[in-house]
Design an enzyme around this catalytic site. Structure first.
Site, mmCIF file in Angstrom:
data_model
loop_
_atom_site.group_PDB
_atom_site.id
_atom_site.type_symbol
_atom_site.label_atom_id
_atom_site.label_comp_id
_atom_site.label_asym_id
_atom_site.label_seq_id
_atom_site.Cartn_x
_atom_site.Cartn_y
_atom_site.Cartn_z
ATOM 1 N N CYS A 86 0.852 -1.187 0.000
ATOM 2 C CA CYS A 86 0.000 0.000 0.000
ATOM 3 C C CYS A 86 0.888 1.237 0.000
ATOM 4 O O CYS A 86 1.446 1.610 1.036
ATOM 5 C CB CYS A 86 -0.930 0.009 1.208
ATOM 6 S SG CYS A 86 -2.022 1.446 1.255
ATOM 7 N N GLY A 87 1.012 1.864 -1.165
ATOM 8 C CA GLY A 87 1.857 3.047 -1.265
ATOM 9 C C GLY A 87 1.272 4.253 -0.574
ATOM 10 O O GLY A 87 1.978 4.993 0.126
ATOM 11 N N HIS A 88 -0.038 4.500 -0.749
ATOM 12 C CA HIS A 88 -0.631 5.664 -0.082
ATOM 13 C C HIS A 88 -0.572 5.481 1.425
ATOM 14 O O HIS A 88 -0.393 6.442 2.178
ATOM 15 C CB HIS A 88 -2.069 5.900 -0.567
ATOM 16 C CG HIS A 88 -3.134 5.229 0.221
ATOM 17 N ND1 HIS A 88 -3.564 3.933 -0.028
ATOM 18 C CD2 HIS A 88 -3.876 5.656 1.286
ATOM 19 C CE1 HIS A 88 -4.512 3.612 0.834
ATOM 20 N NE2 HIS A 88 -4.723 4.638 1.635
ATOM 21 N N ASP A 244 -9.796 3.355 -5.444
ATOM 22 C CA ASP A 244 -8.746 4.168 -4.844
ATOM 23 C C ASP A 244 -8.936 5.616 -5.267
ATOM 24 O O ASP A 244 -8.905 5.934 -6.454
ATOM 25 C CB ASP A 244 -7.376 3.655 -5.281
ATOM 26 C CG ASP A 244 -6.247 4.182 -4.414
ATOM 27 O OD1 ASP A 244 -6.374 5.294 -3.883
ATOM 28 O OD2 ASP A 244 -5.230 3.478 -4.275
ATOM 29 N N GLY A 249 -0.321 4.372 -4.827
ATOM 30 C CA GLY A 249 1.135 4.390 -4.725
ATOM 31 C C GLY A 249 1.819 3.173 -5.320
ATOM 32 O O GLY A 249 2.701 3.291 -6.180
#
Length: 320
Positions: A86-88, A244, A249
């Site tokens: 999970c980038g965010h 999303d 991300g």
């Protein structure tokens, strides 16, 4: 009682659980993900589902790192289960670690927050000036292309890995543009595409089956370049129809792996509600390209959640 601190990154929610969760066993964060799926799924559903959350909610449990090289570990979750990346969320965790004093941070300069996640070790590089956080750079695990031009559900998709497996599809190939008015159509298309790619060889991780399977479908539009830098708008539909709000991300890293094959080194990536990530290839390795993604997260609140023993909906519910 369960305590959380909530953030959003480019509009996408992220709920950090700070108390009330029992220890999760496992030698690594990836092992702990397996244990959490069996032992803490009720807690995930309580925090993620209505009435405490919603169908597009996202969050994490904080766990110990794999070794002292990282500050902590994170188990990411959404309404349908536990994700591998999970980038965010990593960007939000960088802000969280600095603002809550989980790491020492000088008032000016860059503080690296190293985090172990199921897909590997990532870093949130938090930039401060005068004690204020100005931005975060998410440094991802290696990203790479799995397959290109795969026929699926009447279109063709490119599959790549950015901590999770993503299928990229041009929105125009569906007669759509990446706009909020078309969200329901994108959800329907994503579900069909994921269903047809279930078990597909192109969706297999080359070394760890636990990381296999299409996690999200990225629908993208090309936009005019910005000062010679490639610009795109996307909406990523992940899990079972979750949308999303951010440019995604880890999905941005997966897009960069594809673009890098086309000699593109930077990307201005817009999300469906207008948030922007900027990404670039930092280096090439034998395992894939190392992508950096710039973004920012903002705290939205602190919560203390309870479960009344008489509540007829102890794990909550979703209507979508």
């Amino acid at each position: 009682m369960l305590t959380t601190v909530d953030y959003h990154t480019a509009g996408e929610p992220f709920r950090v659980v700070t108390g009330g969760v029992p220890d999760i066993p496992g030698a690594t964060v990836l092992d702990r993900r397996t244990a959490a799926m069996a032992e803490l799924d009720g807690v995930r559903r309580l925090l993620c589902n209505e009435p405490r959350g919603h169908a597009d909610m996202y969050g994490c449990f904080l766990v110990p790192p794999d070794d002292p090289g990282a500050r902590f570990g994170a188990l990411f979750w959404h309404k349908d289960g536990f994700s591998t990346a999970c980038g965010h969320g990593t960007i939000a965790l960088g802000v969280h670690a600095v603002r809550e004093g989980l790491v020492e941070a000088a008032p000016d300069g860059v503080t690296d927050v190293v985090i172990d996640v199921p897909s590997g070790r990532v870093t949130a590089r938090v930039r401060l000036a005068g004690g204020r956080i100005e931005g975060v750079t998410f440094v991802n695990v290696p990203s790479f292309v799995l397959a290109r031009d795969v026929p699926v559900a009447g279109v063709r998709a490119d599959l790549s890995y950015g901590g999770a497996v993503y299928a990229s599809v041009r929105a125009a190939d569906l007669g759509l543009a990446v706009e909020p008015a078309h969200v329901n159509a994108f959800i329907g298309h994503a579900r069909r595409i994921k269903a047809e790619l279930a078990g597909h060889p192109a969706a297999r991780h080359p070394s760890d089956e636990r990381l296999s399977g299409v996690y999200g479908v990225i629908f993208h539009d090309d936009l005019p370049d910005v000062d010679g830098v490639r610009r795109q708008r996307n909406v990523t539909v992940f899990a079972d129809g979750e949308v999303d709000r951010s440019p995604c991300g880890s999905g941005t890293a997966a897009r960069m792996a594809l673009l890098h094959e086309d000699k593109v080194m930077q990307l201005v990536h817009e999300g469906i509600v207008g948030g922007v990530f900027t990404a670039r290839v930092r280096e090439e390795t034998d395992a894939g390209v190392i992508v950096e993604v710039d973004g920012m997260a903002y705290r939205t609140g602190r919560h203390v959640f309870e479960l009344d023993p008489g509540d007829p909906f102890p794990a909550g519910f979703t209507l979508r």
